[in-house]
Write a protein that holds these residues in place. Sequence first.
Motif, PDB file in Angstrom:
ATOM      1  N   ALA A  90      19.527  62.328  98.344  1.00  0.00           N
ATOM      2  CA  ALA A  90      19.619  61.508  97.339  1.00  0.00           C
ATOM      3  C   ALA A  90      18.388  60.331  97.295  1.00  0.00           C
ATOM      4  N   LEU A  91      17.388  60.606  96.384  1.00  0.00           N
ATOM      5  CA  LEU A  91      16.278  59.841  96.490  1.00  0.00           C
ATOM      6  C   LEU A  91      16.170  59.009  95.391  1.00  0.00           C
ATOM      7  N   ASP A  92      15.610  57.766  95.392  1.00  0.00           N
ATOM      8  CA  ASP A  92      15.073  56.998  94.129  1.00  0.00           C
ATOM      9  C   ASP A  92      13.665  56.441  94.348  1.00  0.00           C
ATOM     10  N   PHE A  93      12.756  56.889  93.554  1.00  0.00           N
ATOM     11  CA  PHE A  93      11.406  56.746  93.643  1.00  0.00           C
ATOM     12  C   PHE A  93      10.774  56.220  92.402  1.00  0.00           C
ATOM     13  N   PRO A  94       9.828  55.288  92.263  1.00  0.00           N
ATOM     14  CA  PRO A  94       8.914  55.057  91.267  1.00  0.00           C
ATOM     15  C   PRO A  94       8.184  56.558  90.929  1.00  0.00           C
ATOM     16  N   ASP A  95       7.960  56.818  89.363  1.00  0.00           N
ATOM     17  CA  ASP A  95       6.983  57.590  89.007  1.00  0.00           C
ATOM     18  C   ASP A  95       5.795  57.986  89.933  1.00  0.00           C
ATOM     19  N   TYR A  96       5.198  56.816  90.377  1.00  0.00           N
ATOM     20  CA  TYR A  96       3.903  56.749  90.974  1.00  0.00           C
ATOM     21  C   TYR A  96       3.836  55.391  91.442  1.00  0.00           C
TER      22      TYR A  96
END
Length: 273
Positions: free
Chosen positions: A24-30
């Motif tokens: 499970a990951l939480d990342f900004p779009d860039y």
Amino acid sequence: MLFAATPAAAREEPLWEAGFGLAALDFPDYRGSSHSRGYILPAPYFVYRGDIVKADRSGMRGTFFSNRDIDLHLSVGASLPVSSDKNPEREGMPNLRPSIELGPSLDFTLWRSAGERYQLDLRFPIRAAVTLESHPEYAGAQFSPNLNLDIHDPLDFTGWNLGLLAGPVYTDARYNRRFYEVAPEFATPSRPAFAAPGGGYGGVHFIAALSKRFPKFWAGGFVRYDRLDGAVFESSPLVTTKRYVAGGIGFTWIFKESATRVPVNEYGEEIRR
């Protein structure tokens, strides 16, 4: 700090191990986007302790040269796709294609403690990205020199591994155009045209990662903090935050291993000569 340490006690581990799980990951779009996204992804687990090709807690790589204090290897990375219609800052602009990143990394061990419980490395990875599509294109390069401290059994929690990394990020002109340029035809009243600058300083990042290999499964997680203050592209209208946190956790079940054994130290790492 440049001195030799007594090697950790040796033992043997399988030449390879295989497993599967979920992350499970939480990342900004860039980097610089204030919009983040959650992902549930398959998490294949594969460890290979060969002489040339290796896949372990340091990532997948091909080793060109290695001794006790210097390691030259191929590093691998990737980026996820971004649909511009789901990101308000990029609405109406082309989507960002997923990419794979490849390049060499030259690592120097600056210090290790007796027994190798602690190890401090200076790393110089540089990777070029290529988009994953029917007609792949060069998507820019990153150079991210960093200091990395590995701690085995942190706070005497046996079997756990803690990694702490910090360093600047430098990006080339193609990378900056891909993520931060706004062509005149995509300009709006709230998103003025922006010509991305040439390559240069792209901020700084800090990463903390914690993991443990249990008899039949592996568990781990990480947190990453980025600051883009002073980056050459910070004035782009697509940069809507200069500080952000990302992270993820993963669990894998290890269901297969090789009958062939190879020597490792007491922390399960290859013994470098």
